[in-house]
Design a protein around this motif. Structure first.
Motif, PDB file in Angstrom:
ATOM      1  N   MET A 269       9.685  -2.715   6.986  1.00  0.00           N
ATOM      2  CA  MET A 269       8.665  -1.588   6.939  1.00  0.00           C
ATOM      3  C   MET A 269       9.176  -1.034   5.828  1.00  0.00           C
ATOM      4  O   MET A 269      10.097  -0.924   5.003  1.00  0.00           O
ATOM      5  CB  MET A 269       8.982  -0.741   8.225  1.00  0.00           C
ATOM      6  N   PHE A 270       8.381   0.078   5.469  1.00  0.00           N
ATOM      7  CA  PHE A 270       9.042   0.586   4.134  1.00  0.00           C
ATOM      8  C   PHE A 270       7.959   2.341   4.184  1.00  0.00           C
ATOM      9  O   PHE A 270       7.526   2.449   3.199  1.00  0.00           O
ATOM     10  CB  PHE A 270       8.084  -0.063   2.493  1.00  0.00           C
ATOM     11  N   HIS A 271       9.211   3.254   5.348  1.00  0.00           N
ATOM     12  CA  HIS A 271       8.848   3.947   5.325  1.00  0.00           C
ATOM     13  C   HIS A 271       9.072   5.062   3.902  1.00  0.00           C
ATOM     14  O   HIS A 271       9.154   5.846   3.961  1.00  0.00           O
ATOM     15  CB  HIS A 271      10.138   4.778   5.851  1.00  0.00           C
ATOM     16  N   GLY A 272      10.432   4.583   2.887  1.00  0.00           N
ATOM     17  CA  GLY A 272      11.268   5.387   1.692  1.00  0.00           C
ATOM     18  C   GLY A 272      11.456   6.407   2.131  1.00  0.00           C
ATOM     19  O   GLY A 272      12.064   6.672   3.543  1.00  0.00           O
TER      20      GLY A 272
ATOM     21  N   ILE B 188       2.648   6.048  13.104  1.00  0.00           N
ATOM     22  CA  ILE B 188       1.469   5.145  13.308  1.00  0.00           C
ATOM     23  C   ILE B 188       2.081   3.550  13.184  1.00  0.00           C
ATOM     24  O   ILE B 188       1.835   2.292  13.747  1.00  0.00           O
ATOM     25  CB  ILE B 188       0.443   5.180  13.492  1.00  0.00           C
ATOM     26  N   ALA B 189       2.709   4.103  11.915  1.00  0.00           N
ATOM     27  CA  ALA B 189       2.826   2.854  10.327  1.00  0.00           C
ATOM     28  C   ALA B 189       4.047   1.583  11.340  1.00  0.00           C
ATOM     29  O   ALA B 189       4.251   0.306  11.932  1.00  0.00           O
ATOM     30  CB  ALA B 189       3.437   2.766   9.849  1.00  0.00           C
TER      31      ALA B 189
ATOM     32  N   ILE C 226       2.967   1.589   4.218  1.00  0.00           N
ATOM     33  CA  ILE C 226       4.165   1.407   4.715  1.00  0.00           C
ATOM     34  C   ILE C 226       4.859   0.431   5.609  1.00  0.00           C
ATOM     35  O   ILE C 226       5.731   0.006   5.109  1.00  0.00           O
ATOM     36  CB  ILE C 226       4.106   3.504   5.948  1.00  0.00           C
ATOM     37  N   LEU C 227       3.333  -0.542   6.038  1.00  0.00           N
ATOM     38  CA  LEU C 227       3.872  -1.517   7.204  1.00  0.00           C
ATOM     39  C   LEU C 227       4.293  -2.487   5.530  1.00  0.00           C
ATOM     40  O   LEU C 227       5.347  -3.761   6.027  1.00  0.00           O
ATOM     41  CB  LEU C 227       2.684  -2.122   7.407  1.00  0.00           C
ATOM     42  N   GLY C 228       3.734  -2.597   4.770  1.00  0.00           N
ATOM     43  CA  GLY C 228       4.211  -3.773   3.311  1.00  0.00           C
ATOM     44  C   GLY C 228       3.303  -4.160   2.879  1.00  0.00           C
ATOM     45  O   GLY C 228       2.239  -4.693   3.279  1.00  0.00           O
TER      46      GLY C 228
END
Length: 315
Positions: free
Chosen positions: A1-4, A58-59, A86-88
């Protein structure tokens, strides 16, 4: 996961959401052995731009699974485009065209998947009902407010087709039941075709089922729910007392084919920790008024295929 880099408020909401996800006890999938499949009605996803927090939530929910069928994906794909990064980089989407009228609600059906776990194998299409010739013209024998959408995938050595529908609500339960029965009839005719893509159909979506007759209309042709879902009492609405959404399959293999399943209850009786200060209805337009329904599928089919060969030899 890429929430940043997210705000402290979103980070706090994500921590709470992860606690709720953990309560669902979704087992990890194993490459070439199991696959986590979900179906989710994301309320009017794309009709109105969602908040940054909702996009991250949601992601986070979608990322618990390997492939998800989505209904109420709207004509504007902007929010889907915000979720996928965000999912990648391994995540992909396949989706239908919109139905540009009030009956179709300007909706699409989509499949979101992690290509490391599952591969799209080439076929994606709206359901094509059989037609009969009337005079000089050909007319479809089946009519739906929103055409079901299907796509072919492969995971491990299991090839399958997901068929997803969003059945009308409408103003008549009898008309809804008729549409459900029509969909079930079409499925059986499709599987009987000589050149069908694959006979392993996984049927998902929001069927707006409220009664036993509606459920029988869907399953009388041979579809069954996985044992893991039949064995539990729950719904897919926030109150968990209506099984609007379904995951069904044809029992080609034994019940070990699908192992575990349930709902992911992101609501847990209170949206407050996720969306402080917002009313419940408003929150359903940020996340949804439906809960994701999921199952884990055994995709290592070598044993089943060997058994079939042995049975053929004996016969």
């Amino acid at each position: 996961m890429f929430h940043g880099k997210v705000s402290p408020e979103i980070a706090e909401g994500l921590k709470e959401l992860r606690r709720r996800i953990a309560a669902a006890a979704i087992p990890s999938s194993k490459l070439d052995e199991t696959l986590n499949l979900a179906t989710w009605n994301i309320r009017e996803f794309g009709k109105k731009r969602r908040t940054e927090a909702a996009i991250h939530y949601i992601a986070e929910i979608l990322g618990q699974f390997d492939i998800i069928s989505i209904v109420e994906l709207r004509d504007n794909l902007g929010d889907l485009a915000r979720v996928l990064p965000i999912l990648g980089p391994y995540w992909r989407a396949v989706y239908s065209d919109i139905i540009p009228d009030a009956g179709g609600n300007w909706e699409r059906i989509g499949f979101i998947y992690d290509k490391r776990a599952v591969s799209f194998s080439g076929m994606a299409a709206a359901a094509s009902p059989a037609r009969t010739k009337q005079g000089r013209e050909y007319s479809a024998d089946f009519k739906w407010w929103r055409a079901p959408f299907m796509a072919s995938f492969c995971a491990g050595n299991f090839d399958f087709v997901i068929v997803t529908a969003h059945i009308r609500w409408g103003d008549s339960s009898s008309a809804r039941t008729e549409e459900i029965a029509s969909f079930a009839d079409w499925l059986n005719l499709k599987r009987a075709q000589k050149q069908v893509e694959d006979k392993d159909f996984l049927v998902t979506g929001d069927f707006n089922i409220e009664s036993a007759p509606m459920y029988r209309a869907l399953t009388d042709g041979g579809l069954v729910a996985p044992t893991a879902l039949r064995a539990q009492e729950f719904g897919t609405d926030l109150a968990q007392n209506k099984r609007y959404d379904q995951i069904l399959h044809y029992p080609i293999y034994d019940d070990g084919f699908i192992n575990k399943g349930g709902v992911l209850d992101f609501y847990a009786g209170d949206f407050g920790p996720l969306f402080p200060g917002k009313e419940k209805t408003e929150c359903t337009f940020q996340l949804s008024d439906h809960l994701p329904l999921w199952v884990q599928i055994n995709t290592d089919m070598d044993g089943h295929e060997l058994d079939q060969l042995l049975r053929q030899k004996k016969s």
